[in-house]
Motif scaffolding. Structure first.
Motif: not given
Length: 314
Positions: A220-232
């Protein structure tokens, strides 16, 4: 703490119970085969702060450290790359076994839970990701997702489960891991295994998780907003009720929001014998889920041994 929980916390007891379930002779056979990896030569990977396009992350502990060594060695040998490697310790890992991992990958980083928490938890707090912080503490599987994103310095991360073996050059994975784009790539699972149903996800989040994602082999690309999606997504406590599947479920939900693709079917997840696809193509990699993974030893490792993998010049 009950007596049963106390015994489960004692590694020797867990190993004894596992040997009793599978049988002493089979366990002894597995150990003889697996330990042959210890006679291979070290692999020197790039340092963490190199300009590698991706970093590689493997979750391990006392019960699967030899498998993790097989997974990493077969990947690095056939991929012929030197990308930075981190072993994330997900439980107890003896110093002796950690030293052995370090001997085989001298430049790898072995990250114990306390050290990982000291780096990751302040970052999660500063970002306001309190739900992610809570679930990371509950599920060791979250280390494969959250910690890789926060601790890697490469544009992409490759996560590799310890129960995967490679049998040839993973060209498609290497291309994906060096892709400047943002598409995530996953293994296709045998079936869909998530902590919530697709119907529940659709009703709760407005998206259906991508079916059959297996998070054992990903890039996966670290530029994608994974952390904000995980929190959501973690706003719903139901998602984290299954600590074993929460990370895979989050990947599937994120994949429904962000660009994602499956690796070809030559990257196989299977509990049945065979090193070819349904149409007879040789597989590149095979994920052997479900302990005790007898086939990983007698099929996968033995195939590699017979090919001369242990004598390959590393």
């Amino acid at each position: 703490m009950t007596v049963r929980n106390r015994l489960r916390a004692w590694n020797a007891w867990v190993v004894l119970r596992r040997v009793q379930r599978m049988g002493f002779l089979r366990h002894f056979q597995h150990q003889l085969i697996a330990r042959r990896i210890l006679y291979t030569r070290p692999i020197r990977t790039a340092p963490r702060d190199s300009d590698a396009p991706a970093s590689v992350h493997v979750l391990t502990w006392d019960r699967d450290w030899l498998l993790a060594l097989w997974a990493a060695k077969t990947f690095y040998t056939y991929a012929d790359i030197d990308w930075p490697l981190t072993f994330h310790v997900g439980g107890r890992l003896s110093r002796r076994r950690a030293r052995s991992l370090q001997r085989h990958f001298p430049r790898s980083r072995i990250l114990y839970p306390d050290a990982a928490a000291a780096e990751v938890e302040p970052q999660l707090r500063s970002l306001g990701l309190t739900r992610t912080l809570r679930v990371r503490r509950q599920s060791v599987m979250m280390l494969k997702f959250v910690d890789c994103l926060l601790l890697s310095r490469s544009p992409r991360v490759v996560t590799l489960d310890s129960d995967i073996l490679f049998f040839s050059t993973p060209e498609e994975l290497l291309v994906a891991a060096q892709d400047a784009g943002t598409t995530a790539y996953y293994n296709r699972d045998i079936a869909t295994y998530y902590s919530i149903t697709p119907e529940y996800a659709q009703k709760r989040f407005g998206v259906r998780p991508v079916a059959e994602i297996n998070a054992g082999l990903t890039t996966i690309s670290r530029s994608q907003p994974y952390l904000s999606l995980i929190e959501e997504f973690l706003e719903d406590d139901t998602l984290s009720n299954d600590s074993w599947l929460v990370e895979q479920t989050l990947h599937a939900l994120c994949a429904a929001r962000l660009p994602s693709r499956f690796l070809p079917n030559t990257y196989l997840v299977s509990v049945t014998p065979g090193l070819t696809t349904a149409v007879g193509d040789p597989i590149v990699a095979k994920h052997y889920p479900s302990a005790p993974r007898h086939l990983m030893y007698v099929e996968g490792m033995m195939e590699l041994i017979e090919r001369g993998f242990l004598g390959v010049r590393l």
